[in-house]
Design a protein around this motif. Structure first.
Motif, PDB file in Angstrom:
ATOM      1  N   LEU A  75      -2.355  -1.657  -5.644  1.00  0.00           N
ATOM      2  CA  LEU A  75      -2.047  -1.370  -4.247  1.00  0.00           C
ATOM      3  C   LEU A  75      -0.540  -1.421  -3.998  1.00  0.00           C
ATOM      4  O   LEU A  75       0.016  -0.558  -3.323  1.00  0.00           O
ATOM      5  N   VAL A 128      -7.027   2.726  -2.226  1.00  0.00           N
ATOM      6  CA  VAL A 128      -6.773   1.524  -3.029  1.00  0.00           C
ATOM      7  C   VAL A 128      -6.836   0.269  -2.165  1.00  0.00           C
ATOM      8  O   VAL A 128      -7.337  -0.764  -2.607  1.00  0.00           O
ATOM      9  N   ALA A 129      -6.372   0.357  -0.921  1.00  0.00           N
ATOM     10  CA  ALA A 129      -6.494  -0.790  -0.014  1.00  0.00           C
ATOM     11  C   ALA A 129      -7.974  -1.111   0.214  1.00  0.00           C
ATOM     12  O   ALA A 129      -8.365  -2.285   0.256  1.00  0.00           O
ATOM     13  N   LEU A 143      -3.268   5.477  -0.791  1.00  0.00           N
ATOM     14  CA  LEU A 143      -3.023   4.116  -0.313  1.00  0.00           C
ATOM     15  C   LEU A 143      -4.239   3.581   0.422  1.00  0.00           C
ATOM     16  O   LEU A 143      -4.650   2.437   0.207  1.00  0.00           O
ATOM     17  N   VAL A 166      -9.213  -3.091  -2.675  1.00  0.00           N
ATOM     18  CA  VAL A 166      -8.846  -4.506  -2.576  1.00  0.00           C
ATOM     19  C   VAL A 166      -9.845  -5.231  -1.682  1.00  0.00           C
ATOM     20  O   VAL A 166     -10.323  -6.320  -2.023  1.00  0.00           O
ATOM     21  N   THR A 197      -6.301  -5.116  -8.674  1.00  0.00           N
ATOM     22  CA  THR A 197      -6.348  -4.076  -7.656  1.00  0.00           C
ATOM     23  C   THR A 197      -5.205  -4.229  -6.662  1.00  0.00           C
ATOM     24  O   THR A 197      -4.628  -3.240  -6.203  1.00  0.00           O
ATOM     25  N   ALA A 253      -5.497  -6.043   4.045  1.00  0.00           N
ATOM     26  CA  ALA A 253      -5.824  -4.845   3.269  1.00  0.00           C
ATOM     27  C   ALA A 253      -6.653  -3.872   4.106  1.00  0.00           C
ATOM     28  O   ALA A 253      -6.440  -2.655   4.057  1.00  0.00           O
TER      29      ALA A 253
END
Length: 129
Positions: A110, A87-88, A84, A91, A106, A69
């Motif tokens: 992702l 959201v990564a 992206l 994580v 989460t 991630a």
């Protein structure tokens, strides 16, 4: 006996954010042909890493999930996939806190954002922006 008359299905749709300045910068820096080549390879790499994240989740391999991630954050940020990357990073944060439920939720987000981001880049007719 209770009868359910109406079942509601929730469809989760994620908005994606592509930074056109970052994409344009790649074209300026590398030239159109090289930029398209880099973007194509990046799309393949991101798709592979998204798949790996999901596999690490199923295996409960938190170390590799976090590492994967984290790499998604760096790669997606380089090509302007801001949603992206964000959201990564989320994580990574949930893995760090040890919250398995939040990590699962989460990670699901992702995957959705990742698929939409990859499609958005791929569907652009003019990658030179």
């Amino acid at each position: 006996m209770n009868v359910v008359e109406k079942i509601i299905t929730l469809e989760q749709q994620e908005s994606v954010h592509l930074d056109p300045d970052r994409l344009g910068g790649l074209c300026t820096q590398l030239g159109d042909t090289n930029a398209v080549d880099v973007l194509c390879r990046t799309i393949e790499e991101l798709a592979l890493r998204l798949s790996n994240c999901e596999r690490f989740w199923r295996q409960r391999n938190w170390v590799d999930l976090r590492k994967c991630a984290k790499s998604l954050v760096a790669i997606s940020d380089q090509v302007g996939m801001t949603a992206l990357a964000r959201v990564a990073g989320d994580v990574v944060n949930t893995v760090d806190t040890g919250d398995v439920v939040a990590t699962g939720a989460t990670l699901s987000r992702l995957i959705r954002v990742g698929e939409r981001s990859l499609t958005a880049i791929w569907d652009q007719q003019d990658l030179s922006v």
